[in-house]
Design an enzyme around this catalytic site. Sequence first.
Site, PDB file in Angstrom:
ATOM      1  N   HIS A  96      35.471  46.604  40.613  1.00 39.61           N
ATOM      2  CA  HIS A  96      36.386  47.543  39.963  1.00 39.61           C
ATOM      3  C   HIS A  96      35.644  48.405  38.938  1.00 39.61           C
ATOM      4  O   HIS A  96      34.427  48.526  38.984  1.00 39.61           O
ATOM      5  CB  HIS A  96      37.571  46.791  39.346  1.00 39.61           C
ATOM      6  CG  HIS A  96      38.232  45.861  40.317  1.00 39.61           C
ATOM      7  ND1 HIS A  96      39.108  46.286  41.293  1.00 39.61           N
ATOM      8  CD2 HIS A  96      38.098  44.522  40.499  1.00 39.61           C
ATOM      9  CE1 HIS A  96      39.497  45.235  42.019  1.00 39.61           C
ATOM     10  NE2 HIS A  96      38.904  44.160  41.554  1.00 39.61           N
ATOM     11  N   GLU A 124      34.927  34.934  43.247  1.00 37.86           N
ATOM     12  CA  GLU A 124      36.136  34.975  42.423  1.00 37.86           C
ATOM     13  C   GLU A 124      35.978  33.839  41.426  1.00 37.86           C
ATOM     14  O   GLU A 124      36.213  32.681  41.741  1.00 37.86           O
ATOM     15  CB  GLU A 124      37.384  34.799  43.295  1.00 37.86           C
ATOM     16  CG  GLU A 124      37.671  35.978  44.218  1.00 37.86           C
ATOM     17  CD  GLU A 124      38.330  37.162  43.508  1.00 37.86           C
ATOM     18  OE1 GLU A 124      38.418  37.137  42.266  1.00 37.86           O
ATOM     19  OE2 GLU A 124      38.737  38.112  44.194  1.00 37.86           O
ATOM     20  N   GLU A 155      40.153  42.879  34.445  1.00 43.42           N
ATOM     21  CA  GLU A 155      39.135  42.281  35.294  1.00 43.42           C
ATOM     22  C   GLU A 155      37.835  43.078  35.233  1.00 43.42           C
ATOM     23  O   GLU A 155      36.743  42.500  35.214  1.00 43.42           O
ATOM     24  CB  GLU A 155      39.639  42.225  36.741  1.00 43.42           C
ATOM     25  CG  GLU A 155      38.675  41.507  37.680  1.00 43.42           C
ATOM     26  CD  GLU A 155      39.096  41.607  39.145  1.00 43.42           C
ATOM     27  OE1 GLU A 155      40.256  41.997  39.429  1.00 43.42           O
ATOM     28  OE2 GLU A 155      38.253  41.308  40.018  1.00 43.42           O
TER      29      GLU A 155
END
Lengths: 179, 549
Positions: free
Chosen positions: B380, B511, B395
């Site tokens: 991102h 993750e 995030e």
Amino acid sequence: MKLRFQALGAAIFSVLLLAGCGQQAAPSPQPDSAGGSGASVGQPSTAAETRQTISVFYADSDLLQLQEEKREISYTDDVDKYKKAIALLESPEQTETHFPLWNNFHYHSVTFANGQVTIDADGQNVYNLGSSGESMALEALKKTLFQFPEVESIVILEDGRQVETLMGHVEITEPFTRE
Amino acid sequence: MKRSFCIMMLALLALWFIPGWASQAQATQAQTVNLVIGGQAVVPDAPPVISSGRTLVPVRVIAEGLGADVDWNQQTRTAVIRRDKQELVLRVGSNLAQVNGKQVKMDAPPLMSNQRMLLPIRFVSESLGITIGWVESTRTVVANETPQALLNGQPAPETIKFYQMDGTLYVTAQAVADALGQTQVTWKKPERGLTIDGQLVLPLERMEAELGGSFSWEPDEGKVRMERINTFTGVALDGDRVKVKMDYPVTPKDFVLTNPNRIVLDLPHTVLAAGLRKELSGKKGGQSTAADSLTRSDEQDEREYEGDAGDEPDGLRQEEEKAELVADLRYSQYGSSPDTVRVVVELKQKSPYEILYTDEGIELKLQPKSGYLIVVDAGHGGNDPGAIGTAGNREKDFTLAVANKLVGFLRQYPEFQVVATRTTDVFLTLAERVAIANEREADLFLSIHANSFSNPKTGGTETYYYNANSKEFAQVVHKHLQQATGFSDRGVKTAGYYVIKNTRMPAVLTETGFLTNPSENSQLTSPAFQEKVARALANAIREYYESHR
């Protein structure tokens, strides 16, 4: 300059909205009547509507597997059927164990032609899912729509345009097809 | 100028609807708006107002100020507007207009509202050769005739707009710079300009000081002349940089060719310095070497090397001492309209590069592969915040923090060459991240993410891969990562995420934990924990590298 013209177009459009031409549809979750009667497919209830029991998919509490619920919907035509199904993705009945993968999912339109369902999502949507969530959300959507035999492929757009990804992990430039 | 308004017209002020500007309207009451027509302030009997979100401008005032006639037919609800040799016919409710007899489709049709006809202002003004703009700071509508503009002898692109205010002609500054091939500009005196329609417009007479060249306006003829030619004076190699010397830092069109590996730079609105041209023609007349100037294959655009591209242009080839990476530097006056100089950097091996802008022109910073190349991808960024955590944290900040630390740890190994897809809060598409790795022929790719879900109890660490060549790497990464986080073990999984599916080298997506899980999130936001995670990932990469040497 391109931006300007888009703003122009959007603003003119919004004037037409003020004038009452056209609607921007935002689906609201359909509270379901848990009738519980036998799963009959495609029974007309009123003159214009068809009732059907369909499968809708949610996540389990650990975001590991999809969970299925059987829900009843009433719809006027195919597109209405898809919209009702999509709306149900946001509201599981068994809220203790089933978690929705879609929330406040706004779209500009849902259309259906030549076996392809096209959902034009609102670019302002906030999804707040990681890669696992995005992957499962799209799976839930696919399973929910592909249960209808006439649906052969699904295309997701954003504000009328093809985009690389909705939530940043899975590519959606190609239509989804049945596996 | 004859005026022909039917009586109905006088009663009906045809109002020009100016959307987009109306969003500036605050109060519910009508607010006054100023009018500048043809450079002159105009105060009409009925001034423009903002009312219920729409800016309403009496078209008759603008029409008179700029020499247009308006006829209105009540029965057919049709307006005919004439100016100079242009004729525009609009009908209420129809989005098909006639421009000089030709049918044109508009975005939206004219409307009737309170006995007034609302016309789409941009369409009308552009069809009549009028430029319209909105100056937010003074709440002014600016309308003037669109001048005929030439840029280096060619008609200027329509993105360049001119506005007349107080006897000064303003021009959209960045549009001019872009058209001259210079997208990177730091304006020296932006305060001398205004903001019209959200863009910086500068007085035309300022443009020479800002961009060089010459800019002139002949108001009586309605003509604007803009000239700026960039002169290329040479190219030289300096270490890992190819220095392209010229007057202005224009933005080249750049691409690569293969067989042999070459970087091609096309410099827009650029000519060879007179001295270089002279050498060229001298050489042509005299003994020319076999492989003179740009070679035939340098003539290609981004297509495959085909081998036959027409005449070889004249050019000069500079002999370079045998550098490790650069085999040759070539250039020539490649095109005209606009003038283009093509520079070719021939390489001994494929090399990614970065273009840097300096006072002397531009530089190509060559970034060939020099070690075991690892691409670290912070997920991102920029306008994509990723998921939001329980503390409102984003995030993208987590991924960048870990990535930056990871890059630092990896750089301690001399055998490693480390490239980060981003080191700051910027957005990259998934395709760009993959391209960075594939183009550089990276050896490993690692993407850092954090998870999110509507159940705050959900948590854990998981590592994803997709291609078979990534399985072992994923297992090693997960082993180290899981040990560092101590969250519940969600294991190694496969999924077709874009960045791990399309990379050609072993690639994983981690993750780390769930931002939506309060206890995990308090760790994820802790710099000490981020460092621990980064160290674990560095160890994993080191272990994988060692076992595959």
